[in-house]
Design a protein around this motif. Structure first.
Motif, PDB file in Angstrom:
ATOM      1  N   LEU A   6       1.023  -0.650  -0.587  1.00  0.00           N
ATOM      2  CA  LEU A   6      -0.386   0.215  -0.015  1.00  0.00           C
ATOM      3  C   LEU A   6       0.762   1.445   0.170  1.00  0.00           C
ATOM      4  CD1 LEU A   6      -3.062   1.372   0.214  1.00  0.00           C
ATOM      5  CD2 LEU A   6      -2.026   1.223   3.381  1.00  0.00           C
ATOM      6  N   THR A   7       1.919   1.317   0.588  1.00  0.00           N
ATOM      7  CA  THR A   7       2.800   2.661   0.784  1.00  0.00           C
ATOM      8  C   THR A   7       3.721   2.865  -0.034  1.00  0.00           C
ATOM      9  OG1 THR A   7       3.441   2.092   3.121  1.00  0.00           O
ATOM     10  CG2 THR A   7       4.553   3.706   2.053  1.00  0.00           C
ATOM     11  N   ALA A   8       4.324   2.035  -0.848  1.00  0.00           N
ATOM     12  CA  ALA A   8       4.904   1.658  -2.536  1.00  0.00           C
ATOM     13  C   ALA A   8       4.168   2.154  -3.647  1.00  0.00           C
ATOM     14  CB  ALA A   8       5.573   0.785  -2.668  1.00  0.00           C
ATOM     15  N   MET A   9       2.782   1.728  -3.552  1.00  0.00           N
ATOM     16  CA  MET A   9       1.962   2.002  -4.320  1.00  0.00           C
ATOM     17  C   MET A   9       1.463   3.346  -4.077  1.00  0.00           C
ATOM     18  SD  MET A   9      -0.304  -1.738  -5.460  1.00  0.00           S
ATOM     19  CE  MET A   9      -0.879  -0.745  -7.279  1.00  0.00           C
ATOM     20  N   ILE A  10       1.235   4.030  -3.078  1.00  0.00           N
ATOM     21  CA  ILE A  10       0.661   5.424  -3.080  1.00  0.00           C
ATOM     22  C   ILE A  10       1.591   6.039  -3.084  1.00  0.00           C
ATOM     23  CG2 ILE A  10       0.289   6.851  -1.067  1.00  0.00           C
ATOM     24  CD1 ILE A  10      -1.342   4.750  -0.031  1.00  0.00           C
ATOM     25  N   ALA A  11       3.058   6.228  -2.961  1.00  0.00           N
ATOM     26  CA  ALA A  11       3.743   6.996  -2.561  1.00  0.00           C
ATOM     27  C   ALA A  11       4.721   7.445  -4.239  1.00  0.00           C
ATOM     28  CB  ALA A  11       5.370   6.112  -2.123  1.00  0.00           C
ATOM     29  N   ALA A  12       4.253   5.607  -5.118  1.00  0.00           N
ATOM     30  CA  ALA A  12       4.729   5.948  -6.140  1.00  0.00           C
ATOM     31  C   ALA A  12       3.911   6.947  -6.920  1.00  0.00           C
ATOM     32  CB  ALA A  12       4.526   4.686  -7.092  1.00  0.00           C
ATOM     33  N   ALA A  13       2.560   6.644  -7.066  1.00  0.00           N
ATOM     34  CA  ALA A  13       1.373   7.671  -7.691  1.00  0.00           C
ATOM     35  C   ALA A  13       1.790   9.101  -7.275  1.00  0.00           C
ATOM     36  CB  ALA A  13       0.072   7.268  -7.654  1.00  0.00           C
ATOM     37  N   SER A  65       5.072  -9.632  -3.823  1.00  0.00           N
ATOM     38  CA  SER A  65       6.437  -9.967  -4.037  1.00  0.00           C
ATOM     39  C   SER A  65       7.340  -8.490  -4.304  1.00  0.00           C
ATOM     40  CB  SER A  65       7.223 -11.367  -4.431  1.00  0.00           C
ATOM     41  OG  SER A  65       6.716 -11.021  -6.347  1.00  0.00           O
ATOM     42  N   PRO A  66       8.667  -8.187  -4.213  1.00  0.00           N
ATOM     43  CA  PRO A  66       9.219  -7.342  -4.474  1.00  0.00           C
ATOM     44  C   PRO A  66       9.660  -7.036  -6.120  1.00  0.00           C
ATOM     45  CG  PRO A  66      10.473  -8.919  -2.531  1.00  0.00           C
ATOM     46  CD  PRO A  66       9.217  -9.335  -3.425  1.00  0.00           C
ATOM     47  N   ALA A  67       9.488  -8.180  -6.503  1.00  0.00           N
ATOM     48  CA  ALA A  67       9.220  -8.452  -8.241  1.00  0.00           C
ATOM     49  C   ALA A  67       8.211  -7.283  -8.930  1.00  0.00           C
ATOM     50  CB  ALA A  67      10.068  -9.525  -8.319  1.00  0.00           C
ATOM     51  N   ARG A  68       7.405  -8.454  -8.178  1.00  0.00           N
ATOM     52  CA  ARG A  68       5.710  -8.044  -8.621  1.00  0.00           C
ATOM     53  C   ARG A  68       5.347  -5.964  -7.834  1.00  0.00           C
ATOM     54  NH1 ARG A  68       1.395 -10.866 -10.493  1.00  0.00           N
ATOM     55  NH2 ARG A  68       2.177 -12.960 -11.166  1.00  0.00           N
ATOM     56  N   LEU A  69       6.245  -6.014  -6.665  1.00  0.00           N
ATOM     57  CA  LEU A  69       5.687  -4.906  -6.528  1.00  0.00           C
ATOM     58  C   LEU A  69       6.184  -3.847  -7.226  1.00  0.00           C
ATOM     59  CD1 LEU A  69       4.226  -2.751  -4.388  1.00  0.00           C
ATOM     60  CD2 LEU A  69       6.343  -3.369  -2.829  1.00  0.00           C
ATOM     61  N   ALA A  70       7.039  -3.569  -7.783  1.00  0.00           N
ATOM     62  CA  ALA A  70       8.569  -3.092  -8.054  1.00  0.00           C
ATOM     63  C   ALA A  70       7.908  -2.518  -9.304  1.00  0.00           C
ATOM     64  CB  ALA A  70       9.834  -3.883  -8.269  1.00  0.00           C
ATOM     65  N   VAL A  71       6.841  -4.043 -10.232  1.00  0.00           N
ATOM     66  CA  VAL A  71       6.318  -3.301 -11.983  1.00  0.00           C
ATOM     67  C   VAL A  71       5.407  -2.425 -11.581  1.00  0.00           C
ATOM     68  CG1 VAL A  71       4.884  -4.868 -13.751  1.00  0.00           C
ATOM     69  CG2 VAL A  71       7.012  -5.066 -12.806  1.00  0.00           C
ATOM     70  N   ALA A  72       4.487  -3.312 -10.320  1.00  0.00           N
ATOM     71  CA  ALA A  72       2.922  -2.518  -9.791  1.00  0.00           C
ATOM     72  C   ALA A  72       3.347  -0.951  -9.078  1.00  0.00           C
ATOM     73  CB  ALA A  72       2.162  -2.732  -8.494  1.00  0.00           C
ATOM     74  N   ALA A  73       4.270  -0.884  -8.555  1.00  0.00           N
ATOM     75  CA  ALA A  73       4.561   1.230  -8.535  1.00  0.00           C
ATOM     76  C   ALA A  73       5.055   1.245  -9.691  1.00  0.00           C
ATOM     77  CB  ALA A  73       5.853   0.382  -7.618  1.00  0.00           C
ATOM     78  N   ALA A  74       5.443   0.960 -10.590  1.00  0.00           N
ATOM     79  CA  ALA A  74       5.917   1.751 -11.622  1.00  0.00           C
ATOM     80  C   ALA A  74       4.650   1.797 -12.821  1.00  0.00           C
ATOM     81  CB  ALA A  74       7.442   0.648 -12.582  1.00  0.00           C
ATOM     82  N   ALA A  75       3.932   1.682 -12.614  1.00  0.00           N
ATOM     83  CA  ALA A  75       2.737   1.778 -13.622  1.00  0.00           C
ATOM     84  C   ALA A  75       2.306   2.255 -12.815  1.00  0.00           C
ATOM     85  CB  ALA A  75       1.673   0.072 -14.103  1.00  0.00           C
ATOM     86  N   ASN A  76       1.789   2.408 -11.190  1.00  0.00           N
ATOM     87  CA  ASN A  76       0.793   3.221 -10.572  1.00  0.00           C
ATOM     88  C   ASN A  76       1.897   4.766 -10.134  1.00  0.00           C
ATOM     89  OD1 ASN A  76      -0.584   3.074  -9.693  1.00  0.00           O
ATOM     90  ND2 ASN A  76      -0.506   3.497  -7.489  1.00  0.00           N
ATOM     91  N   PHE A  77       3.122   4.978 -10.628  1.00  0.00           N
ATOM     92  CA  PHE A  77       3.868   5.535 -10.781  1.00  0.00           C
ATOM     93  C   PHE A  77       3.478   6.445 -12.375  1.00  0.00           C
ATOM     94  CE2 PHE A  77       7.225   8.288 -13.294  1.00  0.00           C
ATOM     95  CZ  PHE A  77       7.745   9.172 -12.115  1.00  0.00           C
ATOM     96  N   ALA A  78       3.180   5.520 -13.402  1.00  0.00           N
ATOM     97  CA  ALA A  78       2.585   6.734 -14.435  1.00  0.00           C
ATOM     98  C   ALA A  78       1.165   7.264 -14.606  1.00  0.00           C
ATOM     99  CB  ALA A  78       2.909   5.358 -15.773  1.00  0.00           C
ATOM    100  N   LEU A  79       0.471   5.967 -13.144  1.00  0.00           N
ATOM    101  CA  LEU A  79      -1.448   6.504 -13.756  1.00  0.00           C
ATOM    102  C   LEU A  79      -0.972   7.675 -12.662  1.00  0.00           C
ATOM    103  CD1 LEU A  79      -2.518   3.282 -12.671  1.00  0.00           C
ATOM    104  CD2 LEU A  79      -2.265   4.433 -14.704  1.00  0.00           C
ATOM    105  N   GLY A  80      -0.266   8.126 -11.983  1.00  0.00           N
ATOM    106  CA  GLY A  80      -0.156   9.443 -11.498  1.00  0.00           C
ATOM    107  C   GLY A  80       0.228  10.792 -11.462  1.00  0.00           C
TER     108      GLY A  80
END
Length: 204
Positions: A6-13, A65-80
Protein backbone atom coordinates in the motif's frame (compact mmCIF):
# COMPACT_ATOMS: atom_id res chain seq x y z
CA UNK A 1 -3.67 -4.74 2.07
CA UNK A 2 -0.12 -5.37 3.17
CA UNK A 3 1.35 -2.09 4.37
CA UNK A 4 4.54 -2.25 2.24
CA UNK A 5 2.45 -2.75 -0.91
CA UNK A 6 0.00 0.00 0.00
CA UNK A 7 2.72 2.47 0.98
CA UNK A 8 4.89 1.83 -2.07
CA UNK A 9 2.05 2.16 -4.56
CA UNK A 10 0.68 5.34 -2.99
CA UNK A 11 4.16 6.87 -2.83
CA UNK A 12 4.78 5.98 -6.48
CA UNK A 13 1.54 7.66 -7.56
CA UNK A 14 2.35 10.79 -5.55
CA UNK A 15 5.85 11.06 -7.03
CA UNK A 16 4.45 10.51 -10.51
CA UNK A 17 1.87 13.24 -9.99
CA UNK A 18 4.48 15.67 -8.65
CA UNK A 19 6.78 15.14 -11.62
CA UNK A 20 3.91 14.99 -14.10
CA UNK A 21 2.48 18.27 -12.84
CA UNK A 22 5.87 19.91 -13.31
CA UNK A 23 5.86 18.85 -16.96
CA UNK A 24 2.21 19.47 -17.81
CA UNK A 25 2.12 22.89 -16.13
CA UNK A 26 4.67 24.11 -18.70
CA UNK A 27 2.87 22.74 -21.76
CA UNK A 28 1.10 24.93 -24.28
CA UNK A 29 -2.68 24.70 -24.60
CA UNK A 30 -2.68 22.65 -27.85
CA UNK A 31 -0.20 20.22 -26.38
CA UNK A 32 -2.34 19.77 -23.27
CA UNK A 33 -5.38 19.25 -25.48
CA UNK A 34 -3.58 16.56 -27.46
CA UNK A 35 -2.30 14.91 -24.30
CA UNK A 36 -5.73 14.92 -22.69
CA UNK A 37 -7.35 13.64 -25.87
CA UNK A 38 -5.00 10.67 -26.15
CA UNK A 39 -5.21 9.93 -22.43
CA UNK A 40 -9.01 10.09 -22.47
CA UNK A 41 -9.13 7.64 -25.36
CA UNK A 42 -6.89 5.33 -23.34
CA UNK A 43 -9.21 5.72 -20.35
CA UNK A 44 -12.23 4.97 -22.54
CA UNK A 45 -10.48 1.82 -23.77
CA UNK A 46 -9.92 0.70 -20.18
CA UNK A 47 -13.56 1.37 -19.31
CA UNK A 48 -14.69 -0.49 -22.42
CA UNK A 49 -12.56 -3.49 -21.48
CA UNK A 50 -14.15 -3.46 -18.04
CA UNK A 51 -17.64 -3.16 -19.49
CA UNK A 52 -17.06 -6.07 -21.88
CA UNK A 53 -15.65 -8.28 -19.14
CA UNK A 54 -12.16 -8.42 -20.62
CA UNK A 55 -10.47 -7.52 -17.33
CA UNK A 56 -9.01 -10.37 -15.26
CA UNK A 57 -10.84 -11.14 -12.05
CA UNK A 58 -7.77 -10.93 -9.84
CA UNK A 59 -6.60 -13.34 -7.19
CA UNK A 60 -6.46 -13.54 -3.42
CA UNK A 61 -3.15 -11.87 -2.57
CA UNK A 62 -3.13 -8.84 -0.29
CA UNK A 63 0.55 -8.09 -0.84
CA UNK A 64 3.11 -8.35 -3.61
CA UNK A 65 6.56 -9.86 -3.85
CA UNK A 66 9.43 -7.37 -4.34
CA UNK A 67 9.57 -8.02 -8.09
CA UNK A 68 5.83 -7.66 -8.62
CA UNK A 69 5.74 -4.65 -6.31
CA UNK A 70 8.40 -2.92 -8.41
CA UNK A 71 6.30 -3.44 -11.54
CA UNK A 72 3.10 -2.31 -9.82
CA UNK A 73 4.78 0.76 -8.34
CA UNK A 74 6.20 1.74 -11.74
CA UNK A 75 2.75 1.40 -13.30
CA UNK A 76 1.13 3.43 -10.51
CA UNK A 77 3.84 6.06 -10.98
CA UNK A 78 2.71 6.40 -14.61
CA UNK A 79 -0.94 6.54 -13.56
CA UNK A 80 -0.12 9.28 -11.07
CA UNK A 81 1.56 11.29 -13.81
CA UNK A 82 -1.46 10.83 -16.07
CA UNK A 83 -3.69 12.20 -13.33
CA UNK A 84 -2.20 15.63 -14.02
CA UNK A 85 -3.79 15.47 -17.47
CA UNK A 86 -7.18 15.01 -15.86
CA UNK A 87 -7.37 11.26 -16.35
CA UNK A 88 -8.86 9.26 -13.51
CA UNK A 89 -6.74 6.73 -11.68
CA UNK A 90 -9.46 4.52 -10.25
CA UNK A 91 -10.27 2.23 -13.18
CA UNK A 92 -6.68 1.78 -14.44
CA UNK A 93 -5.44 1.17 -10.89
CA UNK A 94 -8.16 -1.42 -10.33
CA UNK A 95 -7.12 -3.25 -13.48
CA UNK A 96 -3.49 -3.05 -12.39
CA UNK A 97 -4.36 -4.66 -9.06
CA UNK A 98 -6.24 -7.43 -10.87
CA UNK A 99 -3.33 -8.03 -13.24
CA UNK A 100 -1.00 -8.38 -10.26
CA UNK A 101 -3.17 -11.22 -8.97
CA UNK A 102 -4.36 -9.33 -5.91
CA UNK A 103 -7.72 -9.54 -4.20
CA UNK A 104 -10.14 -7.07 -5.85
CA UNK A 105 -10.88 -5.61 -2.42
CA UNK A 106 -7.26 -4.47 -2.25
CA UNK A 107 -7.90 -2.07 -5.11
CA UNK A 108 -9.99 0.30 -3.03
CA UNK A 109 -7.42 1.40 -0.41
CA UNK A 110 -4.71 1.56 -3.08
CA UNK A 111 -6.61 3.66 -5.60
CA UNK A 112 -8.37 5.85 -3.04
CA UNK A 113 -5.18 6.43 -1.07
CA UNK A 114 -3.26 7.23 -4.26
CA UNK A 115 -5.79 9.85 -5.35
CA UNK A 116 -6.21 11.34 -1.88
CA UNK A 117 -2.48 11.98 -1.51
CA UNK A 118 -1.49 12.84 -5.07
CA UNK A 119 -4.13 15.48 -5.82
CA UNK A 120 -3.01 18.09 -3.26
CA UNK A 121 0.63 17.41 -4.12
CA UNK A 122 0.05 17.92 -7.85
CA UNK A 123 -2.11 20.99 -7.19
CA UNK A 124 0.79 22.73 -5.46
CA UNK A 125 2.84 22.72 -8.66
CA UNK A 126 0.01 24.07 -10.81
CA UNK A 127 -0.67 26.80 -8.26
CA UNK A 128 3.01 27.68 -8.02
CA UNK A 129 3.28 27.93 -11.81
CA UNK A 130 0.02 29.92 -11.94
CA UNK A 131 -1.28 27.50 -14.56
CA UNK A 132 -4.84 27.17 -13.38
CA UNK A 133 -8.10 29.07 -13.66
CA UNK A 134 -9.26 30.13 -10.19
CA UNK A 135 -12.95 30.74 -11.05
CA UNK A 136 -13.13 27.38 -12.82
CA UNK A 137 -11.41 25.61 -9.92
CA UNK A 138 -13.75 27.18 -7.37
CA UNK A 139 -16.79 26.49 -9.53
CA UNK A 140 -15.88 22.85 -10.05
CA UNK A 141 -15.14 22.41 -6.36
CA UNK A 142 -18.43 23.94 -5.24
CA UNK A 143 -20.37 22.17 -7.97
CA UNK A 144 -18.99 18.86 -6.83
CA UNK A 145 -20.70 19.16 -3.44
CA UNK A 146 -24.31 18.95 -4.65
CA UNK A 147 -23.20 16.53 -7.37
CA UNK A 148 -22.29 14.02 -4.67
CA UNK A 149 -25.83 14.21 -3.32
CA UNK A 150 -27.28 13.82 -6.81
CA UNK A 151 -25.11 10.77 -7.37
CA UNK A 152 -26.07 9.32 -4.00
CA UNK A 153 -29.81 9.64 -4.46
CA UNK A 154 -30.36 9.74 -8.23
CA UNK A 155 -27.53 8.19 -10.22
CA UNK A 156 -27.38 5.06 -8.08
CA UNK A 157 -31.02 4.42 -8.97
CA UNK A 158 -30.16 4.30 -12.68
CA UNK A 159 -29.11 1.07 -14.42
CA UNK A 160 -25.37 0.81 -13.79
CA UNK A 161 -24.65 -0.71 -17.19
CA UNK A 162 -26.38 2.14 -19.01
CA UNK A 163 -24.52 4.73 -16.92
CA UNK A 164 -21.19 3.12 -17.80
CA UNK A 165 -21.97 3.17 -21.52
CA UNK A 166 -23.00 6.81 -21.20
CA UNK A 167 -19.72 7.66 -19.47
CA UNK A 168 -17.74 5.89 -22.20
CA UNK A 169 -19.62 7.83 -24.88
CA UNK A 170 -19.01 11.15 -23.12
CA UNK A 171 -15.31 10.40 -22.65
CA UNK A 172 -14.85 9.46 -26.32
CA UNK A 173 -16.73 12.57 -27.46
CA UNK A 174 -14.63 14.79 -25.19
CA UNK A 175 -11.41 13.20 -26.43
CA UNK A 176 -12.42 13.70 -30.05
CA UNK A 177 -13.36 17.33 -29.38
CA UNK A 178 -10.02 18.03 -27.70
CA UNK A 179 -8.02 16.42 -30.50
CA UNK A 180 -10.04 18.24 -33.15
CA UNK A 181 -9.55 21.60 -31.43
CA UNK A 182 -5.82 20.98 -31.01
CA UNK A 183 -5.49 20.06 -34.69
CA UNK A 184 -7.41 23.16 -35.75
CA UNK A 185 -5.25 25.44 -33.61
CA UNK A 186 -2.12 23.76 -34.91
CA UNK A 187 -3.19 24.35 -38.51
CA UNK A 188 -4.02 27.97 -37.74
CA UNK A 189 -0.61 28.48 -36.14
CA UNK A 190 1.10 26.86 -39.13
CA UNK A 191 -0.76 29.11 -41.56
CA UNK A 192 0.13 32.18 -39.51
CA UNK A 193 3.79 31.18 -39.52
CA UNK A 194 3.79 30.48 -43.25
CA UNK A 195 2.07 33.75 -44.15
CA UNK A 196 4.43 36.06 -46.09
CA UNK A 197 5.70 39.10 -44.25
CA UNK A 198 4.81 42.32 -46.11
CA UNK A 199 7.85 43.95 -47.67
CA UNK A 200 8.65 47.66 -47.85
CA UNK A 201 6.73 48.00 -51.11
CA UNK A 202 3.57 46.59 -49.55
CA UNK A 203 3.73 48.93 -46.59
CA UNK A 204 4.61 52.02 -48.61
Amino acid sequence: VAMPTLTAMIAAAVIGAWLGAGVVSRWSRPRIQRGMGVALLAAASVMLMTQLGLVPLGGEALGLSPARLAVAAAANFALGALMTLGIGLYAPCMILVYLMGMDPKAAFPIMMGSCAFLMPVASVRFIRERRYDLPAAVGLGLGGLPAVLVAAFLVRALPLGAVRWLVIAVVVYTAAALLRTAARERRAAALATAAPVPGPEATA
